[in-house]
Design an enzyme around this catalytic site. Structure first.
Site, PDB file in Angstrom:
ATOM      1  N   ASP A 173       0.853  -1.200   0.000  1.00 16.56           N
ATOM      2  CA  ASP A 173       0.000   0.000   0.000  1.00 16.56           C
ATOM      3  C   ASP A 173       0.887   1.249   0.000  1.00 16.56           C
ATOM      4  O   ASP A 173       1.566   1.531   0.979  1.00 16.56           O
ATOM      5  CB  ASP A 173      -0.884  -0.058   1.258  1.00 16.56           C
ATOM      6  CG  ASP A 173      -1.688   1.215   1.465  1.00 16.56           C
ATOM      7  OD1 ASP A 173      -1.764   2.027   0.525  1.00 16.56           O
ATOM      8  OD2 ASP A 173      -2.242   1.381   2.572  1.00 16.56           O
ATOM      9  N   ASN A 210      -0.216   4.482  -0.499  1.00 18.35           N
ATOM     10  CA  ASN A 210      -0.815   5.765  -0.084  1.00 18.35           C
ATOM     11  C   ASN A 210      -1.550   5.685   1.256  1.00 18.35           C
ATOM     12  O   ASN A 210      -2.290   6.604   1.616  1.00 18.35           O
ATOM     13  CB  ASN A 210      -1.747   6.309  -1.176  1.00 18.35           C
ATOM     14  CG  ASN A 210      -2.988   5.445  -1.339  1.00 18.35           C
ATOM     15  OD1 ASN A 210      -3.048   4.341  -0.796  1.00 18.35           O
ATOM     16  ND2 ASN A 210      -3.975   5.930  -2.078  1.00 18.35           N
ATOM     17  N   ASP A 235      -4.042   3.773   2.476  1.00 17.30           N
ATOM     18  CA  ASP A 235      -5.496   3.598   2.634  1.00 17.30           C
ATOM     19  C   ASP A 235      -5.862   2.148   2.937  1.00 17.30           C
ATOM     20  O   ASP A 235      -7.033   1.774   2.910  1.00 17.30           O
ATOM     21  CB  ASP A 235      -6.248   4.097   1.385  1.00 17.30           C
ATOM     22  CG  ASP A 235      -5.908   3.271   0.151  1.00 17.30           C
ATOM     23  OD1 ASP A 235      -5.020   2.383   0.244  1.00 17.30           O
ATOM     24  OD2 ASP A 235      -6.523   3.489  -0.911  1.00 17.30           O
ATOM     25  N   ASP A 295      -1.433  -0.869  -4.049  1.00 15.27           N
ATOM     26  CA  ASP A 295      -1.628   0.001  -5.218  1.00 15.27           C
ATOM     27  C   ASP A 295      -0.351   0.088  -6.055  1.00 15.27           C
ATOM     28  O   ASP A 295       0.667  -0.527  -5.726  1.00 15.27           O
ATOM     29  CB  ASP A 295      -2.077   1.396  -4.761  1.00 15.27           C
ATOM     30  CG  ASP A 295      -1.188   1.951  -3.662  1.00 15.27           C
ATOM     31  OD1 ASP A 295       0.034   1.715  -3.732  1.00 15.27           O
ATOM     32  OD2 ASP A 295      -1.699   2.588  -2.721  1.00 15.27           O
ATOM     33  N   ASP A 314      -3.034  -8.535 -17.125  1.00 15.06           N
ATOM     34  CA  ASP A 314      -4.086  -9.549 -17.080  1.00 15.06           C
ATOM     35  C   ASP A 314      -5.178  -9.119 -18.058  1.00 15.06           C
ATOM     36  O   ASP A 314      -5.664  -7.991 -17.977  1.00 15.06           O
ATOM     37  CB  ASP A 314      -4.654  -9.634 -15.655  1.00 15.06           C
ATOM     38  CG  ASP A 314      -5.032 -11.041 -15.267  1.00 15.06           C
ATOM     39  OD1 ASP A 314      -5.736 -11.684 -16.065  1.00 15.06           O
ATOM     40  OD2 ASP A 314      -4.644 -11.501 -14.170  1.00 15.06           O
ATOM     41  N   ASP A 366      -7.252 -14.387 -18.996  1.00 11.20           N
ATOM     42  CA  ASP A 366      -8.148 -14.954 -17.993  1.00 11.20           C
ATOM     43  C   ASP A 366      -9.187 -15.878 -18.639  1.00 11.20           C
ATOM     44  O   ASP A 366      -9.806 -15.510 -19.646  1.00 11.20           O
ATOM     45  CB  ASP A 366      -8.869 -13.788 -17.292  1.00 11.20           C
ATOM     46  CG  ASP A 366      -9.686 -14.219 -16.101  1.00 11.20           C
ATOM     47  OD1 ASP A 366      -9.076 -14.648 -15.104  1.00 11.20           O
ATOM     48  OD2 ASP A 366     -10.927 -14.122 -16.157  1.00 11.20           O
ATOM     49  N   GLU A 374      -5.092 -18.880 -19.368  1.00 13.86           N
ATOM     50  CA  GLU A 374      -5.563 -19.680 -18.236  1.00 13.86           C
ATOM     51  C   GLU A 374      -6.481 -20.749 -18.796  1.00 13.86           C
ATOM     52  O   GLU A 374      -7.471 -20.426 -19.453  1.00 13.86           O
ATOM     53  CB  GLU A 374      -6.306 -18.798 -17.236  1.00 13.86           C
ATOM     54  CG  GLU A 374      -6.641 -19.557 -15.970  1.00 13.86           C
ATOM     55  CD  GLU A 374      -7.702 -18.881 -15.108  1.00 13.86           C
ATOM     56  OE1 GLU A 374      -7.758 -19.167 -13.911  1.00 13.86           O
ATOM     57  OE2 GLU A 374      -8.493 -18.082 -15.644  1.00 13.86           O
ATOM     58  N   HIS A 427      -3.085 -16.466  -7.189  1.00 14.91           N
ATOM     59  CA  HIS A 427      -4.054 -15.789  -6.315  1.00 14.91           C
ATOM     60  C   HIS A 427      -5.336 -16.597  -6.112  1.00 14.91           C
ATOM     61  O   HIS A 427      -6.200 -16.177  -5.343  1.00 14.91           O
ATOM     62  CB  HIS A 427      -4.403 -14.429  -6.908  1.00 14.91           C
ATOM     63  CG  HIS A 427      -5.073 -14.561  -8.243  1.00 14.91           C
ATOM     64  ND1 HIS A 427      -4.408 -15.012  -9.375  1.00 14.91           N
ATOM     65  CD2 HIS A 427      -6.351 -14.343  -8.625  1.00 14.91           C
ATOM     66  CE1 HIS A 427      -5.267 -15.057 -10.375  1.00 14.91           C
ATOM     67  NE2 HIS A 427      -6.444 -14.665  -9.963  1.00 14.91           N
ATOM     68  N   ASP A 428      -5.485 -17.719  -6.815  1.00 19.64           N
ATOM     69  CA  ASP A 428      -6.676 -18.567  -6.646  1.00 19.64           C
ATOM     70  C   ASP A 428      -6.367 -19.845  -5.873  1.00 19.64           C
ATOM     71  O   ASP A 428      -7.264 -20.655  -5.623  1.00 19.64           O
ATOM     72  CB  ASP A 428      -7.227 -18.994  -8.018  1.00 19.64           C
ATOM     73  CG  ASP A 428      -7.752 -17.831  -8.829  1.00 19.64           C
ATOM     74  OD1 ASP A 428      -8.225 -16.849  -8.233  1.00 19.64           O
ATOM     75  OD2 ASP A 428      -7.690 -17.907 -10.075  1.00 19.64           O
TER      76      ASP A 428
HETATM   77  C1  NOJ Z   1      -9.765 -16.624 -13.112  1.00 27.64           C
HETATM   78  C2  NOJ Z   1      -9.097 -15.697 -12.146  1.00 27.64           C
HETATM   79  O1  NOJ Z   1      -7.833 -16.187 -11.839  1.00 27.64           O
HETATM   80  C3  NOJ Z   1     -10.009 -15.605 -10.940  1.00 27.64           C
HETATM   81  O2  NOJ Z   1      -9.400 -14.936  -9.865  1.00 27.64           O
HETATM   82  C4  NOJ Z   1     -11.291 -14.950 -11.366  1.00 27.64           C
HETATM   83  O3  NOJ Z   1     -12.204 -14.974 -10.306  1.00 27.64           O
HETATM   84  C5  NOJ Z   1     -11.934 -15.673 -12.558  1.00 27.64           C
HETATM   85  N1  NOJ Z   1     -10.979 -16.028 -13.567  1.00 27.64           N
HETATM   86  C6  NOJ Z   1     -12.981 -14.812 -13.204  1.00 27.64           C
HETATM   87  O4  NOJ Z   1     -12.394 -13.752 -13.900  1.00 27.64           O
END
Ligand code: NOJ
Length: 562
Positions: free
Chosen positions: A22, A24, A26, A30, A99, A203, A253, A324-325
């Site tokens: 972060d 700034n 908040d 960012d 992305d 994506d 992906e 991140h998933d």
């Molecule tokens: C795949 C992304 O990695 C995920 O984080 C997202 O929720 C879905 N696609 C929908 O965009």
């Protein structure tokens, strides 16, 4: 344009901007926060960044729901910040992969706002609007299920029609069969490449072409919207119209993709994508697949070997254990106890890195993986903030309240929130992610008191310093880039071993994946007197390689053999 295919000798670092730094104060990560950490990234040695979405978004799915593709999310900064960030990266020899989220938009994107205005609106056909079934037309048009649970259709009272959303109802699917939509996508891609981006992570790209007529399908419609009939045509068109004109890369992906399909997407002569992310080793397709947590080593090794052999000289792999998933890899593959012994955590995080990053393909490390970050403990439903987890709780409450305990257990293991806790920069309150006086947008893992960048920088034996050594070894190493892959000991349930071979030179990778000391017999033919050099290990007194070796808990070794 000559494509240099620079991604074949890159090391990519994934940034999830909301949770990285972060700048700034908040409480939300960012672009200025990223700018402040560029020297850290340079020092780590990575050569490219994949930046999860930073575009304007109402944040139903943390930026994967875009309301303006050509502007930056208010919380993340401005286009000027983005330009400064990309210049700062390029100045340090780091490329930027953006992305590209174009299977769907946000329902707040002006195209959808227009499209909702009525059946005659020129934007109506940018999306999938259909009449419902049943006498009153209030049953969804088909049996497709959203990836976040429940029907993939949302009813719109005003027009009496449904629209399709394969993710949340705030993420309506774009209709790629409409040439105007494809032209818009090409325009977005060109905009960012002209601005300085070097590539795209695409994506859920395998969902962009739906079977005509949108018929009912198997497994919630999966076979009607995955690898659909026009997908190769659309990707080739995008390649020819835009991507071919830049020295850029794309990685798609592709959950559920097979080796055969991956070759269709990535075969160089086909001019579609450069690489894909396959998911077989992390199994994400269904919430039912989450238990038990431990994936058998033999099966996982088999998956790696299949992909290494299947794409050799024909396509190109992507190497990752986290994003991140996904849950954190030490928690997922090794030990989900939050109080896991710290030495074992360090050893196993290094072993997992060794196991994956000496394979062939483009390596990706997810923020925090380089210091061995772990999952968090969810004590209560309200600890989950991800749209997917929230949807699951909603459905459980509505249809099967008795499954609440199972949902909590499953989400402890699978929740995407695990990977989204703020990056741990130091041991202070809020881990240096945001000032200690500020409330961060999401919980900081308590173990930042000892798992953090500052601590790792001062510890020669840290996971971070191991990553630096590994990245240095990997970059430019022709055996790793081009060598053939041969699995050793495929029957072992404890050890993962493989060789990479090029022009009579070899790399031997041996990983003890268990928390016990093991004796390993590699081959009768292995000559202990061959010219061999240990180039990387997570124990500093690892010995020579011979036919037989003793490996300590989670010990990993890499030898160069001539
Ligand atoms: C795949 C992304 O990695 C995920 O984080 C997202 O929720 C879905 N696609 C929908 O965009």
């Amino acid at each position: 344009m000559i494509k240099t295919r620079w991604y074949k000798d890159a090391f990519v670092y994934q940034i999830y901007p909301r949770s990285f730094c972060d700048g700034n104060g908040d409480g939300i990560g960012d672009l200025r926060g990223i700018i402040s950490k560029l020297d850290y990234l340079k020092d780590l040695g990575i050569t490219a960044v994949w930046l999860s979405p930073c575009y304007k978004s109402p944040n139903d799915d943390n930026g994967y729901d875009i309301s303006d593709y050509k502007d930056i999310m208010t919380e993340f900064g401005t286009l000027d910040d983005w330009k400064e960030m990309v210049e700062g990266m390029h100045g340090r020899g780091i490329r930027l992969i953006m992305d590209l989220v174009v299977n769907h938009t946000s329902d707040e994107h002006p195209w959808f706002v227009e499209s909702k205005k009525g059946k005659d609106n020129p934007y109506r056909d940018y999306y999938f609007w259909r009449k419902g079934r049943g006498k009153d037309g209030k049953k969804p048009p088909n049996n497709w299920v959203s990836r976040f649970g429940g029907s993939a259709w949302e009813y719109d009272e005003a027009s009496g029609e449904f629209y399709l959303h394969l993710f949340s109802k705030k993420q309506p699917d774009l209709n790629w069969d409409n040439p105007k939509v494809r032209a818009e996508v090409a325009d977005i891609v060109k905009f960012w490449l002209d601005a300085g981006a070097d590539g795209f992570r695409c994506d859920v790209i395998t969902y962009i072409s739906k079977v005509e007529g949108l018929p009912d399908g198997k497994l919630g419609g999966d076979n009607m919207f995955t690898h659909g009939p026009n997908i190769h045509k659309y990707l080739h068109e995008l390649y020819q119209n835009v991507l071919s004109k830049y020295d850029c890369m794309t990685v798609g992906e592709a959950a559920g993709v097979t080796v055969e399909q991956a070759l269709l997407y990535t075969g160089e002569e086909r001019e579609e994508l450069d690489t894909v992310f396959q998911f077989e080793h992390v199994e994400v397709n269904s919430i039912l697949q989450v238990l038990p947590r431990k994936v058998g080593l033999k099966r996982t090794k088999g998956v790696f070997t299949k992909w290494q052999k299947g794409l050799y000289n024909k396509g190109w792999n992507s190497l990752y254990l986290e994003n991140h998933d996904q849950p954190r890899c030490v928690s997922r593959y090794i030990n989900d106890n939050p109080g896991m012994d710290n030495e074992l955590r360090k050893k196993s995080a290094k072993m997992l890195a060794t196991l994956i990053y000496f394979q062939q393909g483009t390596p990706y490390v997810y923020q925090g993986q380089e210091i061995g970050m772990t999952d968090i403990m969810f004590k209560d439903e309200s600890d989950h903030v991800d749209v997917m987890a929230k949807n699951i709780f909603k459905l459980v409450k509505k249809y099967a309240p008795f499954l609440k305990g199972y949902a909590m257990k499953a989400l402890q293991i699978r929740s995407r929130d695990n990977a989204r806790t703020p990056m741990q920069w130091n041991a202070e309150k809020n881990a240096g992610f945001t000032p200690s006086s500020v409330e961060p947008w999401y919980r900081v893992n308590e173990n930042h008191s000892y798992i953090n960048v500052g601590e790792a920088q001062n510890d020669p034996d840290s996971v971070l310093n191991f990553f630096k050594r590994l990245i240095k070894i990997r970059l430019g190493n022709q055996i790793i880039i081009k060598g053939e892959y041969r699995e050793l000991l495929p029957e072992s349930r404890d050890v993962y071993a493989y060789e990479r071979v090029l022009d009579g030179k070899k790399l031997l990778v041996v990983c003890n994946c268990k928390n016990k000391t093991l004796s390993v017999k590699l081959s009768d033919k292995n000559d202990p007197n061959a010219n061999q050099k240990l180039i990387l290990s997570n124990y500093d007194d690892a010995g020579a390689c011979g036919c037989e070796m003793t490996l300590r808990p989670y010990e990993s070794r890499v030898y160069e053999i001539n």
